[in-house]
Design a protein around this motif. Structure first.
Motif, mmCIF file in Angstrom:
data_model
loop_
_atom_site.group_PDB
_atom_site.id
_atom_site.type_symbol
_atom_site.label_atom_id
_atom_site.label_comp_id
_atom_site.label_asym_id
_atom_site.label_seq_id
_atom_site.Cartn_x
_atom_site.Cartn_y
_atom_site.Cartn_z
ATOM 1 N N MET A 275 0.134 -18.328 8.135
ATOM 2 C CA MET A 275 -0.320 -17.673 7.027
ATOM 3 C C MET A 275 -1.557 -17.113 7.343
ATOM 4 O O MET A 275 -2.568 -17.342 8.282
ATOM 5 N N SER A 276 -2.040 -16.106 6.458
ATOM 6 C CA SER A 276 -3.131 -15.284 6.787
ATOM 7 C C SER A 276 -4.320 -15.893 6.250
ATOM 8 O O SER A 276 -4.441 -15.972 4.999
ATOM 9 N N LYS A 277 -5.202 -16.356 6.895
ATOM 10 C CA LYS A 277 -6.494 -17.002 6.546
ATOM 11 C C LYS A 277 -7.291 -15.963 5.692
ATOM 12 O O LYS A 277 -7.802 -16.565 4.395
ATOM 13 N N ILE A 278 -7.407 -14.777 5.844
ATOM 14 C CA ILE A 278 -8.059 -13.775 4.873
ATOM 15 C C ILE A 278 -7.553 -13.646 3.606
ATOM 16 O O ILE A 278 -8.304 -13.910 2.605
ATOM 17 N N LEU A 279 -6.203 -13.557 3.665
ATOM 18 C CA LEU A 279 -5.760 -13.360 2.142
ATOM 19 C C LEU A 279 -5.817 -14.800 1.504
ATOM 20 O O LEU A 279 -6.132 -14.701 0.198
ATOM 21 N N ALA A 280 -5.685 -15.920 2.166
ATOM 22 C CA ALA A 280 -5.791 -17.259 1.662
ATOM 23 C C ALA A 280 -7.349 -17.483 0.958
ATOM 24 O O ALA A 280 -7.454 -17.936 -0.193
ATOM 25 N N GLU A 281 -8.287 -17.117 1.755
ATOM 26 C CA GLU A 281 -9.767 -17.176 1.274
ATOM 27 C C GLU A 281 -9.834 -16.246 0.092
ATOM 28 O O GLU A 281 -10.645 -16.402 -0.782
#
Length: 77
Positions: free
Chosen positions: A1-7
């Protein structure tokens, strides 16, 4: 999972593809919940609520990036 997109989703940023009218965002009511669910809209219709991880994977697959929703603007809340 992309942490940037989640944030970005957790911060209220709307991920969008305006040409294809696809949007993913976290509604204000989901902020701070243990298992947040995002909204996916396509062509003006809600296609379903997605757990955060699934929403991030869908955003990656659809190449969504921060953008503007026609009614909500650039932030979901």
């Amino acid at each position: 999972m992309s942490k940037i997109l989640a944030e970005q989703l957790l911060a209220g940023i709307i991920l969008a593809d305006n040409d294809n009218r696809e949007y993913i965002y976290l509604p204000g009511g989901e902020v701070g919940s243990e298992d947040p669910h995002c909204v996916f809209e396509k062509n003006g219709e809600r296609a379903g609520d997605l757990p955060l991880e699934e929403a991030v994977e869908l955003a990656k697959r659809l190449h969504l990036s921060p953008g503007r929703h026609p009614e909500l603007g650039s932030r979901a809340w």
